[in-house]
Design a protein around this motif. Sequence first.
Motif, short mmCIF file in Angstrom:
data_model
loop_
_atom_site.label_atom_id
_atom_site.label_comp_id
_atom_site.label_asym_id
_atom_site.label_seq_id
_atom_site.Cartn_x
_atom_site.Cartn_y
_atom_site.Cartn_z
N ALA A 286 0.99 -0.82 0.03
CA ALA A 286 -0.05 -0.70 -0.08
C ALA A 286 0.60 0.95 -0.01
CB ALA A 286 -0.74 0.42 1.54
N ILE A 287 1.97 1.43 0.50
CA ILE A 287 2.63 2.27 0.90
C ILE A 287 3.31 2.41 -0.72
CG2 ILE A 287 4.78 3.49 1.78
CD1 ILE A 287 4.60 2.40 4.56
N VAL A 288 4.53 1.80 -1.09
CA VAL A 288 5.22 1.43 -2.28
C VAL A 288 4.03 2.15 -3.87
CG1 VAL A 288 5.91 0.69 -3.55
CG2 VAL A 288 6.25 0.25 -1.49
N ALA A 289 2.73 1.67 -3.40
CA ALA A 289 1.95 2.07 -4.46
C ALA A 289 1.20 2.94 -4.75
CB ALA A 289 0.22 1.17 -4.68
N TYR A 290 0.53 4.10 -2.67
CA TYR A 290 1.01 4.98 -2.90
C TYR A 290 2.00 6.04 -3.11
CZ TYR A 290 -2.79 5.50 1.37
OH TYR A 290 -3.89 6.02 1.58
N THR A 291 2.37 6.12 -2.75
CA THR A 291 3.83 6.60 -3.09
C THR A 291 3.93 6.84 -4.64
OG1 THR A 291 4.58 5.72 -1.88
CG2 THR A 291 6.47 7.25 -3.38
N VAL A 292 3.84 5.56 -5.24
CA VAL A 292 3.91 5.58 -6.91
C VAL A 292 2.93 5.89 -7.67
CG1 VAL A 292 3.98 4.08 -8.66
CG2 VAL A 292 5.66 3.66 -7.09
N LEU A 293 1.78 6.59 -7.38
CA LEU A 293 0.35 6.99 -7.49
C LEU A 293 0.84 8.80 -7.68
CD1 LEU A 293 -2.37 7.52 -8.99
CD2 LEU A 293 -2.78 7.07 -6.18
N ILE B 59 6.82 16.84 -1.15
CA ILE B 59 5.18 16.43 -0.38
C ILE B 59 4.56 15.13 -0.33
CG2 ILE B 59 6.23 18.04 1.73
CD1 ILE B 59 3.88 18.93 1.58
N PHE B 60 4.54 14.98 -1.34
CA PHE B 60 3.13 14.37 -2.48
C PHE B 60 3.04 13.73 -2.19
CE2 PHE B 60 -0.40 16.09 -6.42
CZ PHE B 60 0.48 17.05 -5.80
N ALA B 61 4.02 12.25 -1.70
CA ALA B 61 4.03 10.91 -2.40
C ALA B 61 3.37 10.84 0.06
CB ALA B 61 5.28 10.32 -1.74
N PRO B 62 3.64 11.49 1.12
CA PRO B 62 3.22 11.58 2.20
C PRO B 62 1.60 12.18 2.14
CG PRO B 62 5.18 12.94 2.04
CD PRO B 62 5.61 12.27 0.93
N SER C 29 -7.27 14.53 10.28
CA SER C 29 -7.76 15.55 9.48
C SER C 29 -6.63 16.89 10.13
CB SER C 29 -9.09 15.54 9.74
OG SER C 29 -8.93 16.02 11.47
N LEU C 30 -6.07 16.54 10.89
CA LEU C 30 -4.85 17.54 11.13
C LEU C 30 -3.55 17.86 10.60
CD1 LEU C 30 -4.92 17.41 15.33
CD2 LEU C 30 -6.01 19.49 13.80
N LEU C 31 -3.51 16.47 10.42
CA LEU C 31 -2.87 15.90 9.48
C LEU C 31 -2.52 16.02 8.40
CD1 LEU C 31 -0.75 12.53 10.30
CD2 LEU C 31 0.53 14.85 10.83
N TYR C 32 -3.79 16.02 7.70
CA TYR C 32 -4.11 16.26 6.77
C TYR C 32 -4.19 18.30 5.95
CZ TYR C 32 -6.89 17.01 2.00
OH TYR C 32 -8.09 17.77 0.99
N GLY C 33 -4.57 18.57 6.92
CA GLY C 33 -4.60 20.12 7.36
C GLY C 33 -3.99 20.74 6.91
N TYR C 34 -2.43 19.94 8.01
CA TYR C 34 -0.98 20.25 8.13
C TYR C 34 -0.45 20.37 6.60
CZ TYR C 34 4.20 20.03 9.16
OH TYR C 34 5.26 19.80 8.67
N PHE C 35 -0.94 19.20 5.92
CA PHE C 35 -0.13 19.26 4.51
C PHE C 35 -0.15 19.45 3.82
CE2 PHE C 35 1.63 14.93 6.43
CZ PHE C 35 3.35 14.99 5.31
N THR C 36 -1.85 20.02 3.67
CA THR C 36 -2.23 21.51 2.97
C THR C 36 -2.00 22.02 2.80
OG1 THR C 36 -4.55 19.61 3.37
CG2 THR C 36 -4.57 22.16 2.00
N PHE C 37 -1.46 22.89 3.93
CA PHE C 37 -0.88 23.74 4.47
C PHE C 37 0.01 24.09 3.40
CE2 PHE C 37 0.89 26.91 7.35
CZ PHE C 37 0.35 28.46 6.74
#
Lengths: 305, 447
Positions: B215-222, B238-241, B288-296
């Motif tokens: 899952a991690i590999v496939a996520y990253t490749v996507l 930072i797109f992969a994480p 959601s906090l992590l996602y918000g942080y990455f988006t910001f």
Amino acid sequence: MQRNILKHSTITCFLIALLFNFSSKAQETTVDDYKMSFSFKTTKKFDNTRVLEVNFIGKNREDRKDKIPVFDAEIQFFNIANGEEILLGTAKTSNEGIAQIILSEKQKYLTDEDGYINLTARFEGTDALDAEEEEILVRDLILELNLEEIDSVKTIFVKAYTIDSLGVETPVEEVDVIISIEGMLSKMKIKEGTIENGEIEFELLQNIPGDIDKNFTVYAQILDNDEFGDVIQKKTVNWGTFDKISSIEENKLWSEAAPIWMYIVLTILLVGVWANFVYTGYNLFKIRKETKVVEAKVNNEEETV
Amino acid sequence: MNIESRKRELVKEFSPLLEKTTKVSKIWMGVLVAIILVGVYAFFLQLFKGHEVTGMRDNVVWGVYIINFIFFVCLSYSGAFISGILHFYKTPWKNSVSRIVEIITVLSLIIGPIFILLCIGRLDRLHYLFLYPRIQSPITWDIIAIMTDLIGCFIYLYLTFIPDFAILRDHSENAPKWRQKVYKFLAIGYQDTPTQRETLHKITRTMSAMVIALAIVAYTVLAWIFSLTLQPGWNSSIFAPYFIVAGLYSGIAVIIIAMYLIRKYYHLEHYIRKVHFMVGGVILLILSLLYGYFTFSEYFSRWFSHKIHDTNLLNTLFTRYFWQFVLANYIGVLVPVVILFFKKFRSIKSITFASVIAILGLWLNRYLIVVPTLETPYLPIQDTREEFVHYTATWVEWSLSFTGVAAFILLFILIMKLVPIIPMSGIIDYERDNSKKKRTVNPKITE
């Protein structure tokens, strides 16, 4: 909340005062807020031309970082001796506040009895700006730069002297000189020393990178000297080294085949994963086989019973 | 504890779920089939007329299809990730969630890649990807990753189903013959002997670890499909994480929604309890906090760097896509955070509502990643028709998108008709472990 504001009334008053004070302070700055700086210097270049340059800027009296160049101010340059003023030229200050003229190597200067040239820069002043004037006294210095290879040692010889009206050469004493190499963006200092008895020599470093023809330019500079101002001499020499420009590495991902490491990494990953799939399949087969053994045993037992 | 009688009890308890179909379920399935049929018509229309029937043009070559692809594939990866992690926990409550997660994983991994096929203009050249693959291309990596992951997830899902198939094979005397045959075939003769149980546990454990890694590999490749290009808005380290966090965020949200619907319509309050929603809510809050942080971080660095193409993109986002941007990145993050942060706001309904908002926000976020970027390319578009520069999805695209969702729900319902949504083998294992523990504790007490 309201109680807190009243409790700290002093702080509240201060904050309100500060708030209104911002608007009261917002006023336009005028020329009176600036102190004018009018600096004048001369540089004798390697082709014996002489540059006269004025830097005219206004510095904010309160904020030292705030500097405004004076633009389009007409500056007159004079050579003065024995009460006689000769206008050498005029120039207007640029956007950076710099006015500059270049005097030819054939320019004749009036000198005083000690051989000093009086150079004066003058700004007549306007309604807004006061008149400015600055003079400098310099003696004409001959700076020679020679590059010789003696017993495989690349050596720089610097000679500095003055010539009086009778044509007699007088070597200079105690003058600091800097040796530099011309780089891509600026001069790179490599040596410095003091001229004694009109001469100084330096041993040049080995393997200095040159241009495509292995040439590089050496500079000898006397800077901010009280007696001679700035004097610069330069010479180009074929002593450099030149490394061939390494061929630009092309993007491997745009090539016909991928880099080998990519094949290796992908193969390891895929073999690892698929080996696990096969291992899982093998274990499922084992489970099925065991069932058959158990069923056969049960059947045997039933038959015996 | 008599295991055989307990198994029989469980089969009896879950049989109505497998065999009976309520009127509401039938209506639901009818609606879903109708949506799918419209989608099939739209598909043939696209197949025969080409991409002309979609909003995709020379400039904006990707539309809602790729967004659905990212959405479903990320959902699947997050499902695999969560499912793999759940397998390592020996808690009773994981039983109620694990099968939901496993089914979500496999179904979304089947439906997701169909959307990427819809993006391809020349499907007749699809086989070239396999005949002449470029190992250097992230698209090739993605194809390899998705196929490997799909097979891995199938194997993993099947492994978790085997004990239940065996239970159903042995205790479904009243079930139709075809169903009994299916159970017999799929159970591969599993008899739940200690050796078989040990072997199955061993390979399931290994597969669960493998599924997490995959899952991690496939996520990253996507994520690399986008971030390895130089497009403004995509070229980001930072797109992969970011994709991993966003995927987990959507995964947890879909699990919560699925739990809510299954609990409500199948009356499984005894198994899917409030604690499941509370735990899910807390995980959703963290994500959601992590996602918000990455988006910001993502948008802030673009804004601060002030590169001309990034500025153009941000201008597009804050003008043409202003409301979508607000909904995706403010509402989609802040509403779930506010609901989930305060304990008094946390209820089953509010947590489910937060999940719905999170899903919608995330889908829109993906839209904003894809479409505005393609609308602001490096070379300015001049003298081109408006509809060629800007993208608007057509009814064909929306229809096929809803078909994907409908197919997902329909297949989910059908799988629930084949095996119980609560793994019976998990309950048996837990009870067996408990009785073993009691047996080992009791002698000590008597001593």
